[in-house]
Motif scaffolding. Sequence first.
Motif, PDB file in Angstrom:
ATOM      1  N   VAL A  52       0.845  -1.200   0.000  1.00  0.00           N
ATOM      2  CA  VAL A  52       0.000   0.000   0.000  1.00  0.00           C
ATOM      3  C   VAL A  52       0.879   1.248   0.000  1.00  0.00           C
ATOM      4  CG1 VAL A  52      -1.814   1.269   1.194  1.00  0.00           C
ATOM      5  CG2 VAL A  52      -1.784  -1.244   1.246  1.00  0.00           C
ATOM      6  N   GLU A  53       0.580   2.163  -0.895  1.00  0.00           N
ATOM      7  CA  GLU A  53       1.260   3.452  -0.955  1.00  0.00           C
ATOM      8  C   GLU A  53       0.309   4.540  -0.478  1.00  0.00           C
ATOM      9  OE1 GLU A  53       4.340   4.035  -1.670  1.00  0.00           O
ATOM     10  OE2 GLU A  53       4.884   1.991  -2.261  1.00  0.00           O
ATOM     11  N   GLY A  54       0.776   5.399   0.440  1.00  0.00           N
ATOM     12  CA  GLY A  54      -0.067   6.501   0.910  1.00  0.00           C
ATOM     13  C   GLY A  54      -1.066   6.053   1.958  1.00  0.00           C
ATOM     14  N   PRO A  55      -1.858   7.007   2.442  1.00  0.00           N
ATOM     15  CA  PRO A  55      -2.821   6.720   3.529  1.00  0.00           C
ATOM     16  C   PRO A  55      -4.102   6.061   3.032  1.00  0.00           C
ATOM     17  CG  PRO A  55      -2.934   9.037   2.944  1.00  0.00           C
ATOM     18  CD  PRO A  55      -1.849   8.444   2.095  1.00  0.00           C
ATOM     19  N   ASN A  56      -4.042   4.752   2.795  1.00  0.00           N
ATOM     20  CA  ASN A  56      -5.203   4.005   2.307  1.00  0.00           C
ATOM     21  C   ASN A  56      -5.568   2.949   3.347  1.00  0.00           C
ATOM     22  OD1 ASN A  56      -7.074   2.391   0.959  1.00  0.00           O
ATOM     23  ND2 ASN A  56      -6.106   2.732  -1.039  1.00  0.00           N
ATOM     24  N   ASP A  57      -6.461   3.319   4.254  1.00  0.00           N
ATOM     25  CA  ASP A  57      -6.800   2.440   5.371  1.00  0.00           C
ATOM     26  C   ASP A  57      -7.506   1.184   4.895  1.00  0.00           C
ATOM     27  OD1 ASP A  57      -6.632   2.027   8.137  1.00  0.00           O
ATOM     28  OD2 ASP A  57      -8.724   2.593   8.414  1.00  0.00           O
ATOM     29  N   PHE A  58      -8.339   1.309   3.857  1.00  0.00           N
ATOM     30  CA  PHE A  58      -9.073   0.151   3.349  1.00  0.00           C
ATOM     31  C   PHE A  58      -8.115  -0.871   2.744  1.00  0.00           C
ATOM     32  CE2 PHE A  58     -12.811   3.224   2.451  1.00  0.00           C
ATOM     33  CZ  PHE A  58     -13.097   3.267   3.803  1.00  0.00           C
ATOM     34  N   ALA A  59      -7.167  -0.404   1.929  1.00  0.00           N
ATOM     35  CA  ALA A  59      -6.212  -1.314   1.308  1.00  0.00           C
ATOM     36  C   ALA A  59      -5.293  -1.943   2.345  1.00  0.00           C
ATOM     37  CB  ALA A  59      -5.386  -0.557   0.258  1.00  0.00           C
TER      38      ALA A  59
ATOM     39  N   GLY B  28     -16.537   0.454   5.471  1.00  0.00           N
ATOM     40  CA  GLY B  28     -15.450   0.385   4.490  1.00  0.00           C
ATOM     41  C   GLY B  28     -14.387  -0.615   4.873  1.00  0.00           C
ATOM     42  N   GLN B  29     -13.915  -0.527   6.111  1.00  0.00           N
ATOM     43  CA  GLN B  29     -12.898  -1.477   6.571  1.00  0.00           C
ATOM     44  C   GLN B  29     -13.445  -2.899   6.597  1.00  0.00           C
ATOM     45  OE1 GLN B  29     -13.557   1.423   7.919  1.00  0.00           O
ATOM     46  NE2 GLN B  29     -11.681   2.509   8.519  1.00  0.00           N
ATOM     47  N   LEU B  30     -14.722  -3.033   7.004  1.00  0.00           N
ATOM     48  CA  LEU B  30     -15.332  -4.361   7.031  1.00  0.00           C
ATOM     49  C   LEU B  30     -15.417  -4.962   5.630  1.00  0.00           C
ATOM     50  CD1 LEU B  30     -16.826  -6.585   8.617  1.00  0.00           C
ATOM     51  CD2 LEU B  30     -18.936  -5.283   8.297  1.00  0.00           C
ATOM     52  N   SER B  31     -15.793  -4.143   4.665  1.00  0.00           N
ATOM     53  CA  SER B  31     -15.876  -4.613   3.279  1.00  0.00           C
ATOM     54  C   SER B  31     -14.508  -5.051   2.756  1.00  0.00           C
ATOM     55  CB  SER B  31     -16.458  -3.502   2.398  1.00  0.00           C
ATOM     56  OG  SER B  31     -16.512  -3.900   1.049  1.00  0.00           O
ATOM     57  N   SER B  32     -13.458  -4.289   3.110  1.00  0.00           N
ATOM     58  CA  SER B  32     -12.105  -4.648   2.674  1.00  0.00           C
ATOM     59  C   SER B  32     -11.676  -5.983   3.263  1.00  0.00           C
ATOM     60  CB  SER B  32     -11.118  -3.553   3.090  1.00  0.00           C
ATOM     61  OG  SER B  32     -11.446  -2.325   2.474  1.00  0.00           O
ATOM     62  N   ALA B  33     -11.991  -6.197   4.533  1.00  0.00           N
ATOM     63  CA  ALA B  33     -11.646  -7.468   5.177  1.00  0.00           C
ATOM     64  C   ALA B  33     -12.382  -8.622   4.505  1.00  0.00           C
ATOM     65  CB  ALA B  33     -11.995  -7.404   6.666  1.00  0.00           C
ATOM     66  N   MET B  34     -13.662  -8.410   4.171  1.00  0.00           N
ATOM     67  CA  MET B  34     -14.438  -9.476   3.533  1.00  0.00           C
ATOM     68  C   MET B  34     -13.887  -9.807   2.158  1.00  0.00           C
ATOM     69  SD  MET B  34     -16.554 -10.520   5.719  1.00  0.00           S
ATOM     70  CE  MET B  34     -17.408 -11.648   4.606  1.00  0.00           C
ATOM     71  N   THR B  35     -13.335  -8.822   1.449  1.00  0.00           N
ATOM     72  CA  THR B  35     -12.735  -9.068   0.129  1.00  0.00           C
ATOM     73  C   THR B  35     -11.609 -10.094   0.239  1.00  0.00           C
ATOM     74  OG1 THR B  35     -13.279  -6.841  -0.639  1.00  0.00           O
ATOM     75  CG2 THR B  35     -11.515  -8.001  -1.793  1.00  0.00           C
ATOM     76  N   SER B  36     -10.769  -9.922   1.276  1.00  0.00           N
ATOM     77  CA  SER B  36      -9.659 -10.869   1.463  1.00  0.00           C
ATOM     78  C   SER B  36     -10.154 -12.238   1.886  1.00  0.00           C
ATOM     79  CB  SER B  36      -8.685 -10.316   2.517  1.00  0.00           C
ATOM     80  OG  SER B  36      -8.056  -9.150   2.036  1.00  0.00           O
ATOM     81  N   LEU B  37     -11.152 -12.282   2.757  1.00  0.00           N
ATOM     82  CA  LEU B  37     -11.668 -13.576   3.202  1.00  0.00           C
ATOM     83  C   LEU B  37     -12.310 -14.346   2.057  1.00  0.00           C
ATOM     84  CD1 LEU B  37     -13.220 -12.515   6.654  1.00  0.00           C
ATOM     85  CD2 LEU B  37     -11.054 -13.704   6.259  1.00  0.00           C
ATOM     86  N   LYS B  38     -12.968 -13.614   1.154  1.00  0.00           N
ATOM     87  CA  LYS B  38     -13.575 -14.261  -0.009  1.00  0.00           C
ATOM     88  C   LYS B  38     -12.498 -14.814  -0.946  1.00  0.00           C
ATOM     89  CE  LYS B  38     -17.862 -11.548   0.041  1.00  0.00           C
ATOM     90  NZ  LYS B  38     -18.638 -10.459  -0.601  1.00  0.00           N
ATOM     91  N   LYS B  39     -11.379 -14.086  -1.104  1.00  0.00           N
ATOM     92  CA  LYS B  39     -10.278 -14.575  -1.945  1.00  0.00           C
ATOM     93  C   LYS B  39      -9.740 -15.895  -1.417  1.00  0.00           C
ATOM     94  CE  LYS B  39      -8.583 -10.070  -3.566  1.00  0.00           C
ATOM     95  NZ  LYS B  39      -7.444  -9.094  -3.504  1.00  0.00           N
TER      96      LYS B  39
ATOM     97  N   ALA C 208      -3.616  -6.809   5.401  1.00  0.00           N
ATOM     98  CA  ALA C 208      -3.355  -7.456   6.688  1.00  0.00           C
ATOM     99  C   ALA C 208      -4.194  -8.716   6.861  1.00  0.00           C
ATOM    100  CB  ALA C 208      -3.630  -6.472   7.817  1.00  0.00           C
ATOM    101  N   VAL C 209      -5.466  -8.643   6.522  1.00  0.00           N
ATOM    102  CA  VAL C 209      -6.351  -9.794   6.677  1.00  0.00           C
ATOM    103  C   VAL C 209      -5.929 -10.920   5.732  1.00  0.00           C
ATOM    104  CG1 VAL C 209      -8.734 -10.607   6.390  1.00  0.00           C
ATOM    105  CG2 VAL C 209      -8.289  -8.412   7.515  1.00  0.00           C
ATOM    106  N   LEU C 210      -5.592 -10.568   4.514  1.00  0.00           N
ATOM    107  CA  LEU C 210      -5.169 -11.572   3.536  1.00  0.00           C
ATOM    108  C   LEU C 210      -3.919 -12.301   4.012  1.00  0.00           C
ATOM    109  CD1 LEU C 210      -5.704 -12.796   0.715  1.00  0.00           C
ATOM    110  CD2 LEU C 210      -4.125 -11.084  -0.206  1.00  0.00           C
ATOM    111  N   ARG C 211      -2.927 -11.533   4.459  1.00  0.00           N
ATOM    112  CA  ARG C 211      -1.667 -12.149   4.891  1.00  0.00           C
ATOM    113  C   ARG C 211      -1.869 -13.021   6.126  1.00  0.00           C
ATOM    114  NH1 ARG C 211       2.384  -7.234   5.373  1.00  0.00           N
ATOM    115  NH2 ARG C 211       3.628  -8.839   6.427  1.00  0.00           N
TER     116      ARG C 211
END
Length: 601
Positions: A431-438, A469-480, A443-446
């Motif tokens: 992640v580059e810059g202040p992107n809390d969602f990314a 927003g953060q919850l959606s980002s976490a779910m993206t990794s769990l789905k992967k 973190a969840v993926l790793r």
Amino acid sequence: MSAFDYKKVLADIPHKPGVYQYWDIEDTLIYIGKAKDLRNRVGSYFNQDKQLNGKTKVLVSKIRKITFTIVDTEIDAWLLENSLIKKHQPRYNIMLKDDKTYPWIIIKKEPFPRVFWTRNRVKDGSTYFGPYASGGMMHTILDLIKETYTLRTCNLPLTEKNISAGKFKVCLEYQIGNCKGPCQAYQAEEEYNRNIEEIKDILNGKIGNVIKDVKQIIRDAAAELNFEYAHQYQRKLVVLEKYQSKSTVVSSAITNIDVVSIASDERYAFVNYLKIMNGSIIQTQTIEIKKRLDETDEELLTIAITEFRTKFNSTSKEIVVPFEIILEDKNIRFTVPKLGEKKNLLELSQKNVLFFRKEKLNQYEKLNPDLRTDRILTQMQKDLSLTQLPKHIECFDNSNFQGKYPVSAIVVFKDAKPSKKDYRHFNVKTVEGPNDFATMEEAVLRRYKRMLEEEGTLPQLIIIDGGKGQLSSAMTSLKKLGIDKKVAVIGIAKRLEELFFPGDPYPLYLDKKSETLKVIQQLRDEAHRFGITFHRKKRDQGTLKTELEQIEGIGKTTADKLLRHFKSVKKIAEAEESELQKVLNKAQLLALTNYFNKDNA
């Protein structure tokens, strides 16, 4: 003095008004007392041994068990003490073991009713309030009534016919202002009866209603410029406001009823019972029921009612309960009160049962801490609608400083307690810059990719510190990773402590005092603390490395070596040349020495 461990019992007694009961080794009730503060009063028997008289010392030496009932006010404690002593006549309540009856306040059924006290209750349609275990308190109330209202004290038959015929003349009480002379029609019966209704409210503990009405009369009189009338009621208002007692006295109109309430959890139920006869509480007890199956509160309450009525020989035809009960007995009527004195009695019963439930569970959990853990996890499963007990919970939090040094932290709770050996930090890589969602997505993926590769056990609950927003980002990794259906996930937003579930637009709000929310908050706060500590350390190291890299000849690799060896720039500046040579070559050593010497010049 006694083998009785009073300190252990005393710790469970609250600082509340109520009645306490002492029992001997044969489980016989030997003494009943009242108290404004139960713990202080009971403790005084054991803490003031040298000040006790001989008879009291003998009493204390025989105590092997203490039970108690909490009430709303000290006046209620007096009333309950009186009722229980008259019923049980314990050995050491000698001064009350006579056959005398206790006083009542009566509003006589007659034209222009008199208000006075009596020891003899007669079924003549009059209204009785009490009984009063304390004559002093009863007279205090009567003095209030006398000072506030002008009522007749004579026993003349003030019928409309007699008054119209002019049979009576005003007496001295009228001359000195204690009576308004209804005997000669100087006071209308309507006005007199209005005062009687106010007095009934006072005796029923509804003094607030009376004060409200009096204030309105004062305002109306002042608006009409009737200042003398307003002044009279202002004096009445002062007296009423000084009267502090707001006790709910059981009216004699409530004859024979039972009051029962229940509090339960997954393992235990607690049921409180009050037996009311002739307007007074004569029996009270709380029992514990250990559940064997998944019994409902209705089933348990029905069992307890049968037990109580058999034990206390109750023949009451009415039972006050907190919810509807279906019982095949035509001689019993169940009442779920909404207002009035029966509602007040039910609330009193509920206060007792909730207190005993809390104290009993605390005792169990002190002896067996696993019970508390199981209770909390079971409550969390219920509150969050989980399919499994959340014995393993993980919480994620992100930190960065103006977009720099982003890190992510994970804390782990097992059995509702921190498992610090399982805490982890993540240096964000993609992640580059202040992107809390990314950052959250990475973190969840790793975290769970590695857990799956190492065949680790997934948590039952994942908590994401953040909103949708953060919850959606976490779910993206769990789905992967294909595990989004295998583990429960929630997000917690800080501002209103809102809990978000994946795919649900509406947040869940838990009671601010609930243990489920407290555990979630503890996880969130611990993740934030753990993450911010690592973030500050990384930020400080980054600042130090930047300073060292400004020195000509000292690059990033050398700056890293120096910091690993000396831990801080200050220690580097103060280090001996021989120590620096272990890390630096001659050119680097010269450049570093010149840099710090220049700063110190």
